[in-house]
Design a protein around this motif. Structure first.
Motif, short mmCIF file in Angstrom:
data_model
loop_
_atom_site.label_atom_id
_atom_site.label_comp_id
_atom_site.label_asym_id
_atom_site.label_seq_id
_atom_site.Cartn_x
_atom_site.Cartn_y
_atom_site.Cartn_z
N UNK A 1 -3.75 9.13 6.04
CA UNK A 1 -4.62 8.49 5.05
C UNK A 1 -3.84 7.35 4.43
N UNK A 2 -4.30 6.13 4.66
CA UNK A 2 -3.57 4.93 4.25
C UNK A 2 -4.37 4.16 3.21
N UNK A 3 -3.74 3.84 2.09
CA UNK A 3 -4.38 3.01 1.08
C UNK A 3 -4.40 1.56 1.53
N UNK B 1 1.50 3.44 -1.21
CA UNK B 1 1.31 4.57 -0.30
C UNK B 1 1.93 5.85 -0.88
N UNK B 2 1.21 6.96 -0.70
CA UNK B 2 1.67 8.27 -1.17
C UNK B 2 1.90 8.28 -2.68
N UNK B 3 1.19 7.43 -3.40
CA UNK B 3 1.49 7.24 -4.82
C UNK B 3 1.28 8.52 -5.62
N UNK C 1 5.66 4.66 7.68
CA UNK C 1 4.80 4.13 8.75
C UNK C 1 4.08 2.87 8.35
N UNK C 2 4.05 2.57 7.04
CA UNK C 2 3.39 1.35 6.57
C UNK C 2 4.41 0.51 5.86
N UNK C 3 4.48 -0.74 6.18
CA UNK C 3 5.39 -1.66 5.50
C UNK C 3 4.58 -2.63 4.67
N UNK C 4 5.20 -3.21 3.66
CA UNK C 4 4.50 -4.18 2.83
C UNK C 4 5.26 -4.48 1.57
#
Length: 229
Positions: free
Chosen positions: A68-70, A185-187, A226-229
């Protein structure tokens, strides 16, 4: 998080607000009468329901969800940035891309959880303390079949009067999803004591466990690196 949310945090600090004083209640609703045909490959649902911290946090605790990705959906790639989306003028909504195993959970059940515990679908362009079109309730259907099932379910819930008010959820077809910055993410998992999370979002996870105990898992599936930003 808008200025209204900042004000809420100040109130929480000043008056020691506890979750039960501010959190929205879950609404027990029937399962959708229509659903997608069973599939063997991984599927994705993209849903917007206010601040993505809480929506992501809920679905990370759902059995059958593998990620689940924001992020942002509804606007252009060049405006898919938190500071820009916050203006409310980009067409984007804060959204969550939910990857799930259709052998374990159906699209219809994902929608049932979304409407029941993840947000309040009767609020127009807002959720809780947050205001603006970027906090709208929207199903970003990935194909015509998802749009059909979502439209039928919204009509079904309207006919049952489950919410006591009109459903404001819209359906937007085949809009691109852009992952949000890594710090979003994962906040919920990483910031469980943050007042906004305590007041607005942890009660949603508790409601998931209460209303859908067979779908709840204690250990969330996290985005991590898995998500960069």
């Amino acid at each position: 998080m808008t200025l209204g949310a900042v004000a809420l945090l100040a109130a929480a600090a000043a008056f020691k607000i506890v979750p039960s004083m501010a959190a929205e209640k879950a609404v027990v609703i029937p399962a959708p009468a229509d659903d997608l045909a069973p599939a063997t490959a991984t599927e994705t649902a993209v849903l917007a329901g206010g601040c993505f911290w809480g929506v992501q946090g809920v679905f990370q605790h759902v059995k059958g969800v593998t990620n689940a990705v924001s992020g942002y959906a509804g606007g252009d790639e060049k405006t898919a940035r938190y500071e820009t989306v916050g203006s409310g003028r980009t067409g984007h909504a804060e959204a969550v891309a939910i990857t799930y195993d259709p052998k374990q959970i159906s699209y219809g059940r994902i929608l049932q959880i979304y409407f029941s515990v993840a947000h309040n679908p009767t609020e127009l362009n807002r959720q809780g303390p947050d205001r603006g079109t970027q906090y709208r309730s929207t199903v970003f259907a990935q194909n015509d079949e998802q749009a059909r099932v979502a439209k039928a379910y919204i009509a079904q819930l309207g006919q049952t009067g489950s919410f006591g008010a009109p459903i404001a959820t819209t359906i937007e077809l085949q809009k691109r999803f852009f992952p949000a910055e890594a710090y979003h993410q994962d906040y919920l998992t990483l910031n469980p004591n943050q007042p906004y999370i305590v007041i607005n979002d942890l009660p949603k996870v508790a409601n998931l466990q209460k209303v859908f105990p067979e779908r709840y898992r204690a250990d969330p599936v996290l985005v991590g690196k898995r998500v960069s930003g």
